[in-house]
Every structure is written in C-alpha cells, then in structure tokens.
Design a protein around this motif. Structure first.
Motif, short mmCIF file in Angstrom:
data_model
loop_
_atom_site.label_atom_id
_atom_site.label_comp_id
_atom_site.label_asym_id
_atom_site.label_seq_id
_atom_site.Cartn_x
_atom_site.Cartn_y
_atom_site.Cartn_z
N ARG A 107 0.85 -1.20 0.00
CA ARG A 107 0.00 0.00 0.00
C ARG A 107 0.88 1.24 0.00
N ILE A 108 0.59 2.19 -0.91
CA ILE A 108 1.38 3.41 -1.06
C ILE A 108 0.45 4.62 -1.04
N THR A 109 0.84 5.65 -0.32
CA THR A 109 0.05 6.88 -0.27
C THR A 109 0.69 7.94 -1.16
N LEU A 110 -0.14 8.58 -1.99
CA LEU A 110 0.32 9.62 -2.91
C LEU A 110 -0.32 10.95 -2.51
N SER A 174 11.46 7.28 -5.77
CA SER A 174 12.85 6.96 -6.10
C SER A 174 12.98 5.48 -6.44
N ILE A 175 12.95 5.18 -7.72
CA ILE A 175 13.05 3.80 -8.18
C ILE A 175 13.65 3.79 -9.59
N GLY A 176 14.58 2.89 -9.83
CA GLY A 176 15.19 2.76 -11.15
C GLY A 176 14.51 1.64 -11.91
N PRO A 177 13.60 1.93 -12.84
CA PRO A 177 12.80 0.89 -13.49
C PRO A 177 13.59 -0.25 -14.10
N ILE A 178 14.69 0.05 -14.77
CA ILE A 178 15.41 -0.97 -15.51
C ILE A 178 16.00 -2.04 -14.59
N TRP A 179 16.16 -1.73 -13.31
CA TRP A 179 16.77 -2.68 -12.37
C TRP A 179 15.74 -3.62 -11.75
N HIS A 180 14.48 -3.47 -12.12
CA HIS A 180 13.43 -4.28 -11.48
C HIS A 180 12.70 -5.12 -12.53
N GLN A 181 13.39 -6.17 -12.96
CA GLN A 181 12.88 -7.05 -14.01
C GLN A 181 11.91 -8.10 -13.49
N THR A 182 11.91 -8.35 -12.19
CA THR A 182 11.08 -9.41 -11.62
C THR A 182 10.04 -8.84 -10.66
N THR A 183 8.99 -9.61 -10.44
CA THR A 183 7.95 -9.20 -9.51
C THR A 183 8.51 -9.07 -8.10
N GLY A 184 9.33 -10.06 -7.67
CA GLY A 184 9.91 -10.01 -6.34
C GLY A 184 10.76 -8.78 -6.11
N SER A 185 11.52 -8.39 -7.13
CA SER A 185 12.39 -7.23 -7.01
C SER A 185 11.60 -5.95 -6.79
N ILE A 186 10.57 -5.75 -7.58
CA ILE A 186 9.81 -4.51 -7.44
C ILE A 186 8.99 -4.49 -6.16
N LEU A 187 8.44 -5.66 -5.74
CA LEU A 187 7.67 -5.70 -4.49
C LEU A 187 8.56 -5.40 -3.30
N ASN A 188 9.80 -5.86 -3.33
CA ASN A 188 10.74 -5.54 -2.26
C ASN A 188 11.09 -4.05 -2.25
N LYS A 189 11.32 -3.49 -3.43
CA LYS A 189 11.71 -2.08 -3.53
C LYS A 189 10.61 -1.14 -3.05
N VAL A 190 9.37 -1.40 -3.44
CA VAL A 190 8.30 -0.45 -3.11
C VAL A 190 7.99 -0.42 -1.62
N GLN A 191 8.47 -1.41 -0.88
CA GLN A 191 8.29 -1.36 0.57
C GLN A 191 9.16 -0.28 1.21
N ASP A 192 10.10 0.30 0.43
CA ASP A 192 10.89 1.43 0.92
C ASP A 192 10.00 2.66 1.13
N PHE A 193 8.91 2.76 0.35
CA PHE A 193 8.03 3.91 0.50
C PHE A 193 6.56 3.50 0.63
N GLY A 194 6.32 2.24 0.96
CA GLY A 194 4.95 1.75 1.17
C GLY A 194 4.93 0.72 2.28
N ASP A 195 3.74 0.19 2.56
CA ASP A 195 3.55 -0.78 3.62
C ASP A 195 3.01 -2.11 3.05
N LEU A 196 3.62 -3.21 3.43
CA LEU A 196 3.15 -4.53 3.03
C LEU A 196 1.87 -4.84 3.79
#
Length: 201
Positions: A107-110, A174-196
C-alpha cells in the motif's frame, strides 16, 4: 506540469492523499489505482469502470498476455522484437486488502501532485479511438476484466514489472525501473516507500 482532468468521483480520506497498491499477479506486477484516477470520458458505454472502487492494471505483450496458457513463440517474439502492448484492467469492489490472498500487496500513499503525474502516465499508455475511448482487444483473465489496446511497445528489457516501476518513478518515487525485471524485485523495492498489507506464503 500538464494535468489531466479526472472523474467526478472523490477519493476517501484527505483531499491531498490518495492510496494505490502494487500487487504480484503470477509473474506480472500490477498497479492498483482508485477508479477516479481515469477520466470518465475514456470509458465506453459497454466498458465503463467509472463507478469502480479500484482498478488493477497490468501491462504486457499483446499476443502473449491475451493468450490462454503459455505459448513459446509468443514469449520468444515478445523478448526479441518490439511488439504491440495491452493493458489488462480488472475491477475491484470493496477493500483491496480483502481482494488478494497468498500474494504480496504493498500500500502506497500519494499526494495530489503524485496522483496527477501517475494519471498522466497511465492515460498516455492507453491507445484511444477517434472518440477518445479505450479500445477493447480481448476478454480478460477474470470474469469482469478485459484487455485494452496499449500505446507503447513491449520489448526486452521493458517488461511488465519495469512498466509498473516506470509508473511509480513518473509519480515521483525513487526507483530505477530498468533494475526491477522481476515481480519479487519490485515488491521488495516499493516497501521502501509503502507498507506490506498482504503477504503471500
């Protein structure tokens, strides 16, 4: 900054806060946004999501994504040649947290500016007909979902996970799209600014 007019529907909560989600959908990543993110003018009479609480948006190669089951040729073609894209739109009614199980959802708040940036990105990714309406391509994966024609090309390494990361970057995270080729990678990254809020086994 160019701002697209949204629908007349209002979000829940403070006027300057909007809640979105990032979810894992098999090997795809989806971005889940309030229905009011899209202008009402986009919808066709027979494809109208204006009153829907949330919309799960997935993006991918047209042939591979819309084909039932795994097709080796479509997968090969999607990796090695630029191909047409589609957006899969799945309506979610009620609480998003109650819609998912055995998967990860963040979950992410904008704020308002971030929402406007995200809206511009998502609307631009839809190819529209001469009347400014979405273009149906095929029935979706779920009972009420559908595939719609996309405006951008699918090619390696611009896959569905990178597409979601690019949407979040456009919104100002703050996210570098090209470095997140997998679902696991992006789900881990977005927890830097969101809540699981939902976690798979």
């Amino acid at each position: 900054m160019f701002l697209l007019a949204g629908s007349d529907h209002q979000q829940e909560g403070p006027d300057d806060q909007h809640v979105i989600y990032v979810s894992s959908i098999s090997w795809h990543t989806g971005i889940v946004v309030p229905g009011y993110v899209f202008p009402d003018s986009l919808w066709r009479e027979d494809h109208n999501f204006a009153a829907t609480s949330y919309l799960e948006i997935g993006w991918g190669d047209r042939d591979f994504f819309t084909h039932e089951g795994f097709n080796l040729w479509f997968a090969f073609k999607a990796v090695f040649w630029p191909t047409s894209s589609v957006l899969h739109i799945n309506p979610i009614h009620g609480r998003v947290e109650n819609h998912y199980f055995d998967t990860d959802v963040v979950r992410i708040t904008l704020n308002e500016e971030q929402l406007q940036r995200l809206r511009g990105y998502l609307v631009a990714e839809l190819e529209l007909d001469e009347n400014g309406k979405i273009i149906p391509v095929a029935e979706g994966i779920y009972r009420a979902s559908n595939f719609y024609k996309g405006s951008s090309s699918y090619y390696f390494p611009n896959n569905s996970n990178v597409w979601v990361a690019r949407a979040l970057k456009r919104a100002g995270f703050s996210i570098g799209p090209i470095w997140h080729q997998t679902t696991g990678s992006i789900l881990n990254k977005v927890q830097d600014f969101g809540d699981l809020v939902v976690e798979g086994d």
